[in-house]
Scaffold this active site. Structure first.
Site, PDB file in Angstrom:
ATOM      1  N   MET A   1      24.069   9.970   2.326  1.00 25.83           N
ATOM      2  CA  MET A   1      23.930  11.273   2.956  1.00 25.83           C
ATOM      3  C   MET A   1      24.269  11.208   4.441  1.00 25.83           C
ATOM      4  O   MET A   1      24.937  12.096   4.981  1.00 25.83           O
ATOM      5  CB  MET A   1      22.520  11.818   2.752  1.00 25.83           C
ATOM      6  CG  MET A   1      22.345  13.254   3.234  1.00 25.83           C
ATOM      7  SD  MET A   1      23.457  14.417   2.404  1.00 25.83           S
ATOM      8  CE  MET A   1      22.590  14.666   0.859  1.00 25.83           C
TER       9      MET A   1
ATOM     10  N   GLU B   1       0.815  -1.223   0.000  1.00 25.13           N
ATOM     11  CA  GLU B   1       0.000   0.000   0.000  1.00 25.13           C
ATOM     12  C   GLU B   1       0.844   1.267   0.000  1.00 25.13           C
ATOM     13  O   GLU B   1       0.428   2.291  -0.545  1.00 25.13           O
ATOM     14  CB  GLU B   1      -0.953  -0.001   1.204  1.00 25.13           C
ATOM     15  CG  GLU B   1      -2.069  -1.017   1.121  1.00 25.13           C
ATOM     16  CD  GLU B   1      -1.696  -2.380   1.686  1.00 25.13           C
ATOM     17  OE1 GLU B   1      -2.573  -3.263   1.762  1.00 25.13           O
ATOM     18  OE2 GLU B   1      -0.506  -2.570   2.056  1.00 25.13           O
TER      19      GLU B   1
ATOM     20  N   PHE C   1     -11.328  -7.843  13.869  1.00 22.89           N
ATOM     21  CA  PHE C   1     -10.209  -8.228  13.001  1.00 22.89           C
ATOM     22  C   PHE C   1      -9.934  -7.125  11.969  1.00 22.89           C
ATOM     23  O   PHE C   1     -10.832  -6.682  11.272  1.00 22.89           O
ATOM     24  CB  PHE C   1     -10.539  -9.540  12.283  1.00 22.89           C
ATOM     25  CG  PHE C   1      -9.480  -9.977  11.312  1.00 22.89           C
ATOM     26  CD1 PHE C   1      -8.231 -10.365  11.760  1.00 22.89           C
ATOM     27  CD2 PHE C   1      -9.732  -9.995   9.952  1.00 22.89           C
ATOM     28  CE1 PHE C   1      -7.244 -10.767  10.863  1.00 22.89           C
ATOM     29  CE2 PHE C   1      -8.762 -10.395   9.046  1.00 22.89           C
ATOM     30  CZ  PHE C   1      -7.503 -10.783   9.505  1.00 22.89           C
ATOM     31  N   GLN C   2      -8.690  -6.691  11.934  1.00 20.81           N
ATOM     32  CA  GLN C   2      -8.214  -5.638  11.028  1.00 20.81           C
ATOM     33  C   GLN C   2      -8.960  -4.320  11.213  1.00 20.81           C
ATOM     34  O   GLN C   2      -9.125  -3.547  10.266  1.00 20.81           O
ATOM     35  CB  GLN C   2      -8.281  -6.103   9.566  1.00 20.81           C
ATOM     36  CG  GLN C   2      -7.262  -7.197   9.249  1.00 20.81           C
ATOM     37  CD  GLN C   2      -7.078  -7.477   7.786  1.00 20.81           C
ATOM     38  OE1 GLN C   2      -7.983  -7.259   6.978  1.00 20.81           O
ATOM     39  NE2 GLN C   2      -5.912  -7.966   7.406  1.00 20.81           N
TER      40      GLN C   2
ATOM     41  N   LYS D   1     -17.872  -1.479   5.879  1.00 19.99           N
ATOM     42  CA  LYS D   1     -18.273  -2.493   4.906  1.00 19.99           C
ATOM     43  C   LYS D   1     -19.793  -2.519   4.700  1.00 19.99           C
ATOM     44  O   LYS D   1     -20.272  -2.718   3.576  1.00 19.99           O
ATOM     45  CB  LYS D   1     -17.768  -3.870   5.358  1.00 19.99           C
ATOM     46  CG  LYS D   1     -17.828  -4.925   4.262  1.00 19.99           C
ATOM     47  CD  LYS D   1     -17.050  -6.164   4.647  1.00 19.99           C
ATOM     48  CE  LYS D   1     -17.031  -7.172   3.507  1.00 19.99           C
ATOM     49  NZ  LYS D   1     -16.232  -8.384   3.852  1.00 19.99           N
TER      50      LYS D   1
END
Length: 582
Positions: A493, A67, A129-130, A179
């Site tokens: 760097m 993602e 969940f999630q 959902k």
């Protein structure tokens, strides 16, 4: 018989149809002329993906491998195209993987619309969940966010989302849709784009009296200096800006985000500002009598120590965001507004001039920088390859027409210092946040945003490994992206700072890497290694000529440094040309 003037047309009521929340989302995207989505499916956003199935020929969905890759790709797409980038992600870890990209887009003013799935509304707050509270997580790093739990809100909220993301000072917006709202059927009256939100004013009212005062100061100036940022590009004001500097004859320098707003070889373009910018524009900031800042925010990498920054100058600041005025540098005159509107008003009032003696000061500093730094970096005759000579060959072969996407580190500073750019929206980089791992996915998005232009990603060996999985996205969707990895076997760097300020105590900056060419081959991407100067030009030409994506790994000097440099805690006039001066 009645004439047409006598006929009163009645407004037709929108047709009401029963539809799902997910289909309403798709209709919103189509109505906003979205053509490309970057995303990754999951359980909580599955209904939207199911609706998307029937529109695969209309909406191009790019399945990334992470993602974070999706949101950086959307950033690259938005930056090069001027459109709003669109991202899909599921709940929980899918949504939290967007956080770095949201923060990056927020500080770099990149318009994004991010849609995340969420668990059923009745499960909110139960640690389902999630389930993650993505709204509170992303509040500080979005221009606006909102959670939808009822499908009837979808049309209006998405219309607001697109309007907020792209209006005024652009930025990322996130909408979290439960959902049940995605599945819910409701009476749908169609999509109406948003044109106004009460209490939200994306552009300040232009006040002519401040423009008049600015013009008066500019007309009296003996050593005026323009510094410009990405606001010129975001405002589509490149022509207006060019007209202003050409009439005024004022030298102009860009921030890293403002690069490419005007051609880098324009006679009035005097280089890049910042910690590793050009010597003249940094040093002479503290000699100008009027400093005109346009669409930039006086970042600390541009100003150095604020108590030593342009204290002798009258400061005129043009910006669309009132919050930037006087935030870091006090202004003499503040001009609020969209620079596409304010600059023509200013140009009309200023006197046509040249500032040849003042411009010669910049030329003197450029000669000094060239003799000390630039010639050695671009034209070495012995030793290992330098990052600068790589960029010189790319310039010579692309003639300044390529989109250059850089990651973060030494290679970024070198690329931005030496790349020649003829067209606007050609410099795509992570500016304010400095996100390693940005370039590879951003280059993918940039290619989808400007398929007709060559896109070259310049990446260090450290950043290349942070989102290397996006080679899989290239494998599947085949954007013609050229990838140049400048490999010095260090986190360059940080190593430079350790050398200069920490007695060469190289604490965990030497990094081992895989065989990048072999990794690319595993993804079906052609590649080459280069370590010899005699092979450099031909290898880059081979890469550019390839009809497909290509990865070129170039071994460069291990302990090379980027100069000039404004050391931390120093003022811009204390910029140094070599480590011996530190």
């Amino acid at each position: 018989m009645r004439t047409s003037e006598q006929i009163t047309l009645e407004k037709k009521e929108p047709q009401v149809v029963s539809t799902s929340g997910s289909l309403a989302v798709i209709d919103a995207l189509l109505s906003e002329n979205v053509d490309t989505i970057f995303g990754y499916p999951g359980g909580a956003i599955m209904p939207i993906y199911d609706a998307l199935f029937d529109y695969m020929k209309t909406l191009n969905h790019i399945l990334v491998r992470h993602e974070q890759g999706a949101i950086h790709a959307a950033q690259g797409y938005a930056r090069v195209s001027g459109k709003t980038g669109v991202v899909f992600a599921t709940s929980g870890p899918g949504a939290t993987n967007l956080v770095t990209g949201l923060a990056d887009a927020m500080i770099d003013s990149t318009p994004l619309v991010c849609l995340t799935g969420q668990v059923f509304a009745h499960l909110l707050g139960t640690d389902a969940f999630q389930e993650t509270d993505i709204i509170n997580i992303t509040t500080p790093i979005t221009k606006w966010n909102y959670q939808i739990t009822d499908a009837t809100e979808i049309p209006e909220v998405l219309a607001k989302e697109f309007y907020i993301a792209k209006s005024g000072r652009p930025g990322p917006v996130l909408i979290d849709i439960t959902k049940n709202a995605q599945l819910q059927l409701f009476d749908y009256k169609g999509y109406r784009p948003c044109m106004h939100i009460r209490s939200y004013r994306p552009k300040p009212i232009v006040r002519p009296e401040y423009i008049e005062k600015a013009a008066e100061i500019i007309n009296q100036a003996k050593k005026p200096f323009v510094i410009f940022g990405q606001g010129v590009i975001l405002g589509n004001a490149e022509k207006e800006f060019l007209a202003f500097i050409e009439k005024s004859g004022i030298p102009a320098a860009w921030t890293i985000m403002g690069m490419s707003a005007i051609p880098t070889n324009h006679p009035l373009a005097v280089g890049m500002l910042g910690m590793h910018g050009n010597y003249g524009p940094n040093y002479l900031t503290n000699e100008c009598d009027v400093l005109i800042a346009i669409g930039m925010r006086f970042d600390d990498r541009v100003t150095g120590r604020l108590d030593k920054y342009a204290k002798q100058a009258k400061v005129i600041h043009f910006d669309i965001d009132p919050a930037e005025i006087d935030k870091n540098v006090p202004t003499t005159v503040a001009v609020w507004g969209d620079c596409k509107e304010t600059l023509p008003l200013l140009t009309e009032l200023i006197e046509e001039k040249t500032h040849l003696n003042w411009l010669s000061k910049f030329e003197e500093k450029k000669i000094q920088e060239t003799q000390t730094v630039i010639h050695k970096e671009l034209n070495p005759t012995e030793g290992g390859l330098t990052m600068g000579e790589v960029m010189k060959v790319i310039n010579d072969l692309t003639q300044g027409d390529a989109v250059i996407v850089t990651d973060v580190g030494q290679h970024q500073m070198i690329a931005c210092r030496y790349t020649q750019q003829n067209k606007t929206r050609s410099n795509i980089t992570s500016g304010g946040l400095g996100t390693m791992g940005y370039a590879l996915p951003a280059a993918i998005g940039a290619k989808f945003g400007a398929p007709e232009r060559p896109v070259i990603a310049i990446i260090g060996d450290g950043g290349a490994q942070m989102n290397i999985q996006e080679l899989g996205t290239i494998m599947q969707f085949k954007p013609n992206v050229k990838i140049v990895i400048l490999n010095n076997s260090f986190l360059g760097m940080v190593r430079q700072w350790q050398e200069l300020f920490h007695e060469k105590r190289y604490s965990f900056t030497d990094i081992q890497s895989p065989d990048f060419v072999m990794v690319a081959k595993a993804y079906g991407i052609e590649g080459q290694h280069v370590s010899e100067r005699k092979d450099l030009k031909n290898s880059i030409q081979t890469m550019l000529d390839s009809p497909n994506s290509f990865l070129l790994e170039i071994a460069v000097i291990h302990e090379d440094n980027v100069f000039p440099m404004v050391p931390q805690g120093k003022g811009v006039a204390e910029i140094v040309l070599s480590k011996e001066e530190i």
